[in-house]
Scaffold this motif. Sequence first.
Motif, mmCIF file in Angstrom:
data_model
loop_
_atom_site.group_PDB
_atom_site.id
_atom_site.type_symbol
_atom_site.label_atom_id
_atom_site.label_comp_id
_atom_site.label_asym_id
_atom_site.label_seq_id
_atom_site.Cartn_x
_atom_site.Cartn_y
_atom_site.Cartn_z
ATOM 1 N N LYS A 45 -2.461 13.335 -2.756
ATOM 2 C CA LYS A 45 -2.811 13.976 -1.486
ATOM 3 C C LYS A 45 -2.770 15.490 -1.600
ATOM 4 N N ALA A 96 -11.345 15.759 3.973
ATOM 5 C CA ALA A 96 -10.223 14.874 4.300
ATOM 6 C C ALA A 96 -9.702 15.072 5.723
ATOM 7 N N SER A 98 0.705 13.917 6.886
ATOM 8 C CA SER A 98 -0.005 13.146 5.876
ATOM 9 C C SER A 98 0.732 13.174 4.540
ATOM 10 N N GLU A 129 0.699 6.836 4.058
ATOM 11 C CA GLU A 129 -0.470 6.411 4.812
ATOM 12 C C GLU A 129 -1.449 7.562 5.073
ATOM 13 N N ASP A 130 -2.725 7.215 5.116
ATOM 14 C CA ASP A 130 -3.744 8.049 5.723
ATOM 15 C C ASP A 130 -3.845 7.662 7.191
ATOM 16 N N ALA A 154 -7.524 12.020 9.025
ATOM 17 C CA ALA A 154 -6.786 12.721 7.972
ATOM 18 C C ALA A 154 -6.673 11.729 6.826
ATOM 19 N N VAL A 155 -7.730 11.649 6.020
ATOM 20 C CA VAL A 155 -7.864 10.617 4.986
ATOM 21 C C VAL A 155 -8.064 11.286 3.633
ATOM 22 N N CYS A 156 -7.020 11.250 2.823
ATOM 23 C CA CYS A 156 -7.068 11.829 1.481
ATOM 24 C C CYS A 156 -7.397 10.798 0.409
ATOM 25 N N HIS A 207 -7.157 8.182 -4.919
ATOM 26 C CA HIS A 207 -8.264 8.925 -4.322
ATOM 27 C C HIS A 207 -9.569 8.402 -4.906
ATOM 28 N N THR A 223 -3.557 3.403 10.568
ATOM 29 C CA THR A 223 -2.847 3.811 9.359
ATOM 30 C C THR A 223 -3.359 3.009 8.170
ATOM 31 N N HIS A 242 -2.460 2.340 4.134
ATOM 32 C CA HIS A 242 -1.565 2.521 2.985
ATOM 33 C C HIS A 242 -2.223 1.892 1.766
#
Length: 312
Positions: free
Chosen positions: A41, A52, A130, A135-136, A151-153, A212, A257, A259
């Motif tokens: 992340k 992201a 984050s 979790e994203d 907020a997604v890495c 990722h 969420t 994971h």
Amino acid sequence: MPFDFASVSAPFRMQPGLRRLAAGATQLTPNAPADRALREKLAVLGTYADQALLCAPGFDATSCLQALSQHAAGEHPQAWSSDGAGHGHAIRLGWSVREGEVRQHGTEQPDIGPCLHALPLPWRLPALMSLAFAEDFAVIDGRTAHIPWLAVCLPSGWAPEEKVGRHFAQVHAPVADNQLLVTASDHLARLVTGTERWARDVWSITRHPRLHAHPARLDPAPWPVLADAHALAERAFFRTEHQTFIPVPQLQQAVFTIHVTLTPLTQAVTHAYQARQLHDALASMSDAVLAYRGLTDARDRLLNWLQARASA
């Protein structure tokens, strides 16, 4: 959280697969310094933050994020604390954000400071949250079935910047055999933004070794043509997502969420029954699903390895 192989079913179908969370079940997983999710992340936020951290024009995520922060503090007080909107303290990581101001409280993870300082002020607190958890996060609006904030890495083969602000059905449009998901989109959005907590688990087998998995940065190399079943399995990874919904019913919204875990396939499949379940699910996948998941060229060899493991 160990993956529940009860989520692997045959015949395989792309379906919502929601289940109610039991009372007391946790939804977040605190990161410790140097955890893999934290490292990846940080790398993403340091280089690709604009892909992201995303918000649809005009959407205000403040109240929903405050609900997420309160949930995190209540569930994991040893990892996260907050004394109001605009403040959050990642206790294990030794950093906090208050009204956009970044503060250091320890020496555990010094690279978090430069990462946060490089972000616009409104994104520093969500970014710290984050980093504090594996979790994203995404916000789902039950009234419109849109996803206005992410907020997604660590995406699994999809580009967050192409999903923000879009309807559930549009988000799932590229998914193979997606009829059940698309048809149920509006109902699902209303369901998960109600008063109950829901979860689902999804899985795949991949040759890509990173959490990722943004499509722009996936290795385009195919599965090795000359590898036999055993050699191919040794290069494969079992990728899972434990997805939950933290409802914010007063807003008709929920925090989604995600994971992600990634385990070498040979380590993930430790029992014969697991091998049988994966074998039967993989064998029942349609050609469209196999192509969507990048498994067409590997399917037969993976089936052979799973069959051998199931018989061992």
